[in-house]
Scaffold this active site. Structure first.
Site, mmCIF file in Angstrom:
data_model
loop_
_atom_site.group_PDB
_atom_site.id
_atom_site.type_symbol
_atom_site.label_atom_id
_atom_site.label_comp_id
_atom_site.label_asym_id
_atom_site.label_seq_id
_atom_site.Cartn_x
_atom_site.Cartn_y
_atom_site.Cartn_z
ATOM 1 N N GLU A 461 74.048 1.273 10.489
ATOM 2 C CA GLU A 461 73.447 1.307 9.153
ATOM 3 C C GLU A 461 74.433 0.918 8.051
ATOM 4 O O GLU A 461 74.675 1.671 7.115
ATOM 5 C CB GLU A 461 72.845 2.696 8.896
ATOM 6 C CG GLU A 461 71.674 2.961 9.828
ATOM 7 C CD GLU A 461 71.053 4.336 9.650
ATOM 8 O OE1 GLU A 461 69.814 4.425 9.655
ATOM 9 O OE2 GLU A 461 71.806 5.324 9.518
ATOM 10 N N GLU A 528 67.460 3.925 17.874
ATOM 11 C CA GLU A 528 67.036 5.276 17.509
ATOM 12 C C GLU A 528 65.517 5.309 17.530
ATOM 13 O O GLU A 528 64.863 4.439 16.942
ATOM 14 C CB GLU A 528 67.553 5.675 16.127
ATOM 15 C CG GLU A 528 69.072 5.795 16.032
ATOM 16 C CD GLU A 528 69.563 6.151 14.632
ATOM 17 O OE1 GLU A 528 68.744 6.660 13.826
ATOM 18 O OE2 GLU A 528 70.750 5.919 14.346
#
Length: 1015
Positions: A461, A528
């Site tokens: 991220e 994820e």
């Protein structure tokens, strides 16, 4: 260049992240003799500095003891602190949990590389040591290794500056030789929580600082292999092992190396020899019919690398484990050893509820066994390199690894969920290239010899840009044997080439299918998925069902493994698991740190039941004639397991057998089972065939008999006999206020004033403490709150509390039965009607039928149920239902039909924020009894089972509590019988609804029945 004077300017200088730090190297061990190496004993050439250090805490640099490193500085009055350990978990500074924002958000208006000046906690550490005698030779250099320090630190020895380093999660080594003195030495370490490194470490975790991994001194022999790279590949046929070994000496001297390659049986299968030239040696060998490494069979060879001086004097022995395997893309599909791989993975933070990220060997052993026991074959080291021991365990136990470099800059490009990269780092900023690349190099060089690592990850991220593209290319150029992962390119396709696979977070199943149906150019993984916050992991089957539907779908990694909750005491001294905000930390993201399938105290949560089932490689599908075994292993057959199968009637086992089965990998077979024919199923009722594959022998991760796969088949033999009504007679009393029903040793009372059943008394014992009430609300889960269920459907909360009885009707009044029906209107809508009919029979049993007449335009119902209270003494539960762990309509694949027992209190699961928990679907029977085994039994037909939640607390008590310790003292057992409860969901916890088929539309007719009788 030697720097003698450190500067605080380095904390904000992106070019200063390693001063006098040694280059990264492999994590191998080394010994003086072959015998020591074979024993894998503690290294004699290493001396631990773990333990108690002297410590001073300052809130910012200006208040720190500047000259504390000076030899004559007096520190006797300082506090003590344990190393390894975090500063904050040992009573200093501020505990703080934040997710995506930077921890100083709202306090300091800074942009990278600048850091807050008024709040940059400084930990000043002092450790005195005397060099061990065997390390004190003038001919031996001495080094120090810090395995993990967060986030930047300076080192002095005996008042002289040694070095500086950033990167919290990879080792920092320095040479101490020039600074040592005879006798006692004073080591001083100054640790800063904020630095340029902190801008790169915005992971979703507690914001700790300090020396949290091992610290040790070490020396090296006169000829020492500083770095080794062992490449253990396979040829094109995947049968021959291709070993390439590169050795680099600490300094170029005349020497030679011999290597014995030993298999797991300690037999030498290859021997190699080479001379060093310019400090380097390369050796290679081809091994015929090599045993391949995989998670299914993690076969390891050991290289015994022996280093000799030219005269034949043995100087050093290195034991290095290797696994021969080949990981590659074939036609856009990831393959291991020639077979398409599917990752059944989980993201794992290093975490312990008492020590934070300073975890122990015991923690890691518990974790690796838990992964294997629950069919997880892969782990992503979210979002930083782990301790070396973890990779060794993954090699040994068999777990595939995405090794992720220590990088996350989430707060620099995403704010309140919106992508806004105006000041994103590292992006395309060349000044950030070296500091980021250093992290990649440090990870790869340390971890490169671990067979378990299949994929390098460029971090997490951090958006996208040229800097990370360069990191990806570095990984590929340096180590072509592995693939490269980076999810952030999803947000900027200009840099799509930074990842060898399409990786997304929390993509819905429909979105994944859209990608896979649109000419995909890369294999797909969910790095994820299944956000396991609180009561979650519903609908997971929608993802695992893609595994056999699309070749390019190659699995995913659940978020995440363990709750990051911290042990704390409430005001009365009782321990509880705390989360963000509980330490007065602001800013904070509160309970968002509790997303694990394992609780923070390392107890398995009920969610694991579903994970274990959906991740099993061995699929068992029984029927009345046998069981189909589908072996989705890539390599291993079923020879390590026994097939245990049993036949149960109404939950009670009537036959069992154990047989050997042989189903090769990637095949399926139907195995005949003879129980049904042998025993016979003439008696009417419900039958279930349970099938399990269990370990024949103990393994590293489980005992013999441990179940690795399960399947069941349920069928009913109809009862052709006419149904009868219980014999006997009753007496009905129509009072002015109450309707009483009396029989032999029992009575029931229905109140016209209360509009309800108010009493059910068996043998003088009152069973109704609080009357039954229609229930349409459940205590909101974390996922419910994320989708604003309270706002969208809060009318059902009020409806559960504000019903109005508008009609009471007595029907079927006969000598052996009577029915009393209450009809209610609700505040949510004038046209909604609910009826509850109670039929009392002569044996005291009570058949309850609840009916809902819905209307359009209302929000979906969280639950349609009837809830009442019995005295708390009735707390022992004996179930015939789907279990044994809690389950919901979208999380019931892993549940099995059977008989099991627990306590009412057990059904308050350990979710740190109280919420709906403890439900069971498919309830045929549950007994609720006291210590004398008296109480009530609730039953429902197998063709129309109910759901039940039996707990010490009401939905409203759970809803009102923010912590477990806020729940009230227990006075009742709350019995909730539901026709249906909505699923729990889990696609994410910030807006993804429960899938439509697992919701309850409000515009339909709903009804359910159950019977209450005495036990």
């Amino acid at each position: 260049m030697t720097i003698h004077t450190p500067s605080l300017d380095w904390l904000t200088d992106v070019t200063k992240f390693a001063v006098h730090r040694l280059p990264a190297y492999s994590d191998h061990k080394y010994y003086a003799t072959l015998q020591e190496a074979e024993r894998q004993a503690d290294m004699v050439w290493r001396h631990s500095l773990n333990g108690s250090w002297k410590f001073n805490y300052a809130t910012n640099p200006s208040s720190r003891p500047v000259e504390f490193h000076a030899p004559d500085f007096e520190y006797g009055g300082w506090s003590d602190i344990q190393v390894p350990g975090h500063i904050q978990t040992q009573g200093f500074g501020q505990m703080q949990y934040v997710n995506t924002m930077y921890p100083w958000d709202g306090h300091s208006d800074v942009r990278p590389p600048h850091i807050p000046e008024d709040h940059n906690p400084v930990g000043s550490y002092i450790k005195s040591f005397v060099l061990p005698e065997h390390m004190a030779s003038d001919a031996q250099p001495v080094f120090i290794s810090f395995q993990g320090v967060e986030s930047a630190f300076y080192v002095w020895l005996n008042g002289q500056f040694v070095g500086y380093s950033e990167d919290s999660f990879t080792p920092s080594d320095f040479e101490l030789t020039p600074f040592l003195q005879a006798g006692e030495n004073k080591l001083a370490v100054e640790v800063y929580q904020r630095s340029t490194g902190a801008w790169l470490e915005d992971q979703d975790f507690w914001r700790f600082s300090g020396i949290f991994r091992d610290v040790y001194l070490y020396t090296i022999p006169s000829v020492h292999v500083r770095d080794l790279h062992a490449k253990a590949g396979l040829d094109a046929s995947y049968t021959q092992g291709l070993l390439e070994l590169e050795l680099t000496l600490e300094k170029a001297v005349a020497a030679y190396a011999t290597v014995n390659v030993k298999d797991a049986a300690d037999q030498i299968v290859a021997s190699l020899k080479a001379d060093f030239a310019d400090g380097k040696a390369s050796l290679s060998a081809t091994l015929d019919q090599v045993q391949r490494w995989s998670a299914e069979k993690p076969y390891l060879y050991t290289l015994f690398i022996q280093i000799y001086e030219p005269d034949g004097t043995l100087i050093e022995v290195i034991p290095q484990k290797v696994g021969f395997r080949k990981f590659e893309l074939i036609n856009k599909v990831m393959h291991l050893n020639g077979k398409r791989i599917v990752f059944k993975g989980v993201n794992r933070h290093e975490f312990n509820a008492r020590t934070g990220r300073a975890i122990s060997r015991e923690d890691m052993l518990w974790d690796i066994r838990t992964l294997k026991q629950n069919n997880m074959n892969a782990v992503r080291t979210s979002h930083y390199p782990n301790q070396t021991l973890w990779y060794e365990l993954c090699d040994e136990y068999g777990v595939y690894v995405i090794d992720e470099m220590n990088l996350e800059t989430h707060g620099s490009w995403q704010k309140l969920g919106a992508v806004e990269p105006s000041w994103n780092i590292p992006g395309n900023l060349p000044e950030w290239q070296d500091i980021v690349m250093d992290r990649a190099i440090s990870m790869l060089e340390r971890d490169k010899n671990h067979a378990s690592i299949l994929i390098w990850s460029c971090g997490n991220e951090s958006y996208a840009g040229e800097v990370l593209r360069n990191v990806a290319n570095y990984f590929r150029a340096t180590d072509p044997s592995r693939l490269v992962h980076y999810e952030g390119v999803f947000h900027n396709r200009t840099y799509d080439d930074a990842s060898d696979m399409e990786s997304r977070m929390y993509a819905k199943p429909a979105d994944i299918e859209q990608y896979l149906n649109d000419n995909p150019q890369k294999p797909y993984i969910s790095c994820e998925y299944m956000h396991a916050m609180g009561n979650s992991v519903g609908g997971m089957h929608k993802y695992t069902e893609l595994e056999n539907k699309y070749e390019l779908y190659q699995g995913g990694f659940i978020w995440d493994y363990i709750d990051q909750a911290v042990m704390k005491k409430d005001r009365y001294g009782r321990e509880y698991l705390a989360f963000g905000g509980d330490f007065d930390d602001r800013a904070t993201d509160y309970g968002f740190c509790t997303d694990g399938i394992v609780y923070a105290d390392r107890k398995v949560s009920p969610k694991m039941q579903e994970v274990k089932f959906l991740y099993q490689n061995l699929k068992l599908t029984p029927d009345r004639t046998g069981v189909k075994i589908r072996n989705e292993n890539l390599f291993e057959g079923t020879d390590e397991y026994e097939l245990v199968y049993s036949l149960l009637h109404e939950g009670h086992e009537i036959a069992r057998n154990v047989i050997q089965v042989d189903v090769a990998a990637q095949t399926e077979a139907h195995i005949p089972l003879t129980l049904v024919d042998t025993v016979g199923v003439d008696a009417p009722g419900e039958y279930v065939i349970h099938t399990s594959l269990v370990l024949k022998e103990a393994t590293l991760w489980a005992e013999a008999g441990y179940e690795v796969a399960f399947g069941q088949y349920i069928f009913i033999v109809e009862d052709t006999r006419p149904q009868t009504v219980p014999a006997g007679s009753i007496r009905v009393v129509h009072g002015d206020v109450n309707i009483g029903v009396h029989g032999a040793d029992f009575s029931a009372m229905f109140s016209k004033g209360a509009g309800n059943l108010t009493s059910l008394r068996y043998a003088g014992r009152e069973m109704i403490a609080i009357p039954p009430a229609p229930l349409f609300w459940r205590a909101t889960t974390d996922n419910d709150r994320g989708v604003a269920l309270g706002f969208e459907a809060g009318g059902w909360f009020a409806a559960s509390l504000t019903r109005k009885c508008v009609e009471i009707e007595v029907t079927e009044e006969q000598t052996d039965r009577v029915t009393v029906t209450f009809r209610y209107t609700l505040s949510i809508h004038a046209d909604v009607r609910v009826a509850v009919a109670y039929t009392v029979f002569a044996d005291g049993s009570l058949k309850v039928k609840s009916t809902y007449e819905g209307v359009s335009g209302l929000p979906n119902l969280p639950i349609f149920a009837l809830s009442f209270k019995v005295p708390a003494d009735y707390r022992h539960l004996d179930w015939y239902a789907m279990g044994p762990e809690e389950n919901y309509i979208d999380r019931a694949f892993g549940a099995r039909l059977g008989v099991f027992c627990n306590e009412a209190a057990d059904n308050v699961s350990g979710y740190v924020v109280p919420q709906e928990s403890g439900n069971r679907t498919g309830v045929r029977r549950v007994d609720i009894t006291d210590d004398s085994q008296r109480g009530i039994r609730i039953t429902a037909p197998a063709t129309a089972p109910v759901e039940c939640n039996i707990s010490p607390y009401t939905a409203f008590e759970l809803e009102s509590a923010y912590h477990q310790y806020e729940l009230p003292n227990v006075y009742y057992t709350v019995v909730t019988v539901a026709g249906k409860q909505m699923g729990v969901g889990g696609d994410d916890s910030w807006g993804a609804p429960v899938h439509e088929e697992y919701q309850i539309a409000a515009d339909q007719k709903l009804e359910f029945e159950f019977t209450v009788q005495r036990v």
